[in-house]
Design an enzyme around this catalytic site. Structure first.
Site, PDB file in Angstrom:
ATOM      1  CE1 TYR A  27      35.383  41.639   1.414  1.00 11.65           C
ATOM      2  CE2 TYR A  27      36.317  43.817   1.352  1.00 11.65           C
ATOM      3  CZ  TYR A  27      35.367  42.894   1.770  1.00 11.65           C
ATOM      4  OH  TYR A  27      34.555  43.574   2.432  1.00 11.65           O
ATOM      5  N   PRO A  80      29.141  54.146   0.946  1.00 20.70           N
ATOM      6  CG  PRO A  80      27.673  54.557   2.864  1.00 20.70           C
ATOM      7  CD  PRO A  80      27.621  54.568   1.307  1.00 20.70           C
ATOM      8  CB  SER A 109      30.828  50.776   6.221  1.00 19.88           C
ATOM      9  OG  SER A 109      30.500  49.775   6.610  1.00 19.88           O
ATOM     10  CE1 TYR A 132      25.541  45.349   5.677  1.00 18.58           C
ATOM     11  CE2 TYR A 132      27.437  46.187   6.980  1.00 18.58           C
ATOM     12  CZ  TYR A 132      26.815  45.827   5.762  1.00 18.58           C
ATOM     13  OH  TYR A 132      27.667  46.132   4.657  1.00 18.58           O
ATOM     14  CB  THR A 158      22.993  47.897   4.174  1.00 18.25           C
ATOM     15  OG1 THR A 158      23.833  48.800   3.901  1.00 18.25           O
ATOM     16  CG2 THR A 158      23.209  46.509   3.217  1.00 18.25           C
ATOM     17  CE  LYS A 254      24.783  50.475  -0.469  1.00 19.45           C
ATOM     18  NZ  LYS A 254      25.035  49.258  -0.736  1.00 19.45           N
ATOM     19  CB  SER A 276      21.934  48.902  -4.052  1.00 17.05           C
ATOM     20  OG  SER A 276      23.357  48.103  -3.809  1.00 17.05           O
ATOM     21  CG  HIS A 278      25.769  44.453  -0.907  1.00 21.71           C
ATOM     22  ND1 HIS A 278      25.233  45.114   0.103  1.00 21.71           N
ATOM     23  CD2 HIS A 278      27.190  44.238  -0.506  1.00 21.71           C
ATOM     24  CE1 HIS A 278      26.130  45.154   1.085  1.00 21.71           C
ATOM     25  NE2 HIS A 278      27.426  44.555   0.654  1.00 21.71           N
ATOM     26  N   GLY A 310      25.556  50.582  -8.618  1.00 25.53           N
ATOM     27  CA  GLY A 310      25.945  49.474  -9.246  1.00 25.53           C
ATOM     28  C   GLY A 310      26.310  49.654 -10.749  1.00 25.53           C
ATOM     29  N   GLY A 311      27.697  49.151 -10.900  1.00 24.68           N
ATOM     30  CA  GLY A 311      28.255  49.142 -12.219  1.00 24.68           C
ATOM     31  C   GLY A 311      28.516  50.346 -12.895  1.00 24.68           C
ATOM     32  N   GLY A 332      31.125  52.803  -5.900  1.00 25.35           N
ATOM     33  CA  GLY A 332      31.826  51.915  -5.155  1.00 25.35           C
ATOM     34  C   GLY A 332      33.072  51.698  -5.572  1.00 25.35           C
TER      35      GLY A 332
END
Length: 382
Positions: A27, A80, A109, A132, A158, A254, A276, A278, A310-311, A332
């Protein structure tokens, strides 16, 4: 493997994989479809080289930045993320404490496992609330009101998740909350008893921001169903503009990836955007945030705080993003794997590792402050 043996992202990831049952590791680690975007997020940094200056007198280095009115002691923050107590019983408590110790921003979040109010008590440092846009408009207003009452200074909406991404690793194991695993998934839990003991000997799993709206019994929503059934795919720019006006403070979107959307964010009064995809978990084949950073900074960077995630796995990745014009960089998986591996000590070690790398790399670049990092110091390979 011990925490003291972890020196980088890959070490933390290996340690987390040894501790977590397969479905939970996947996950965190997994992404959408063929996971092309997930891999590209980190690979994008490798196509960019740093060009250092020397003899600049770098005995003292100031890594601080100001983002959406909040001063961070270093130019990275803990993005988050959802379900953190599933990875380790300390969850957001560990992340809030570690971020506070390092003087940087963290976020809770709407799928967080401790309440906004508790997170605010743990750390008085910079904090955002990520949420959200739900079909239940009352829930949207309730979340903003709770955040304001808790003293949160910035909202982060987001906008790239109006429906769930195709995360095939989760489908193969039957991952859901509460657990509805298939046989293969259950076997993975059976061979990782330490996680199960940790899970069963601590407080029950909760989603405090949603518990008045989502039942956690046998009819509970899986994470994919949450995205497809509770979130509102009709969300529009006018809806977001209304929320920006209602909040009346620092408001960030985001998941912005196009110049056109970045300009619209400025027009409706947003004070920040996060480039982003995600973590590659939504639209596979989408562009990496780093690849898209320069053109968006050129278009709106003088009118809104531009961040990216990201990454990011190294201090040099952060320096490259800052050189292109990012105000700060979100982390993240970089902190989730050490959280899963060792709780708060793991997150603290990861953030300290990143802080040390950034300080060292700034000295090697001949820079004593973040604003000295510019595109003059970059070369892109064709």
């Amino acid at each position: 493997m011990r925490l003291r043996d972890c020196y980088n992202f890959h070490d933390f990831r290996r340690m987390a994989k040894r501790r977590l049952p397969g479905p939970i590791f996947d996950y965190i680690d997994g992404a959408a479809d063929d996971e092309v975007t997930y891999r590209r997020n980190s690979a994008a940094f490798e196509a960019c080289d740093l060009v250092p200056d020397v003899l600049r007198g770098v005995a003292e280095v100031d890594m601080s930045v100001t983002v959406m009115g909040q001063k961070l002691a270093m130019p990275v923050y803990c993005s988050p993320t959802a379900l953190q107590r599933l990875f380790h019983h300390q969850g957001e408590r560990a992340v809030a404490a570690a971020a506070g110790k390092h003087g940087t921003m963290f976020g809770v979040s709407s799928l967080g496992t401790i309440s906004l109010e508790e997170a605010r008590q743990i750390s008085a440092g910079p904090q955002v609330y990520q949420f959200y846009f739900h079909k239940d408009r009352g829930l949207n207003h309730e979340m903003m009101a709770r955040a304001k009452n808790a003293g949160v200074q910035a909202m982060m909406l987001t906008v790239d998740s109006i429906t769930g991404g195709n995360r095939e690793r989760d489908k193969r194991t039957g991952f859901a909350i509460p657990f509805k695993l298939n046989l293969a998934g259950m076997m993975q839990f059976a061979i990782k008893p330490s996680w199960a003991i940790d899970w069963m000997t601590h407080e029950a799993f909760r989603l405090p921001q949603l518990e008045n709206h989502v039942k956690m019994d046998g009819g509970a929503l899986s994470i994919s169903r949450y995205f497809t059934e509770m979130l509102d795919p009709s969300m529009s720019w006018s809806d977001v503009a209304d929320m920006v006006q209602a909040w009346g403070g620092q408001f960030c979107l985001k998941g912005i990836m196009s110049v056109e959307d970045a300009k619209r964010a400025v027009e409706i009064g947003c004070t920040g955007i996060v480039l982003s995809n995600h973590g590659g978990r939504q639209l596979d084949g989408s562009r990496s945030a780093f690849d898209q950073l320069a053109e968006i900074v050129d278009a709106v960077g003088d009118r809104i705080d531009v961040m990216m995630d990201g990454g990011v796995q190294r201090g040099t990745h952060v320096l490259k993003a800052l050189s292109l014009g990012a105000k700060a960089v979100g982390l993240g998986r970089y902190y989730l794997f050490p959280l899963a591996a060792a709780g708060q000590p793991g997150v603290e070690r990861a953030l300290e590792t990143m802080r040390t790398e950034i300080e060292r790399d700034m000295k090697l670049m001949g820079c004593t402050s973040v604003d000295q990092l510019t595109r003059r110091n970059l070369r892109f390979r064709s």
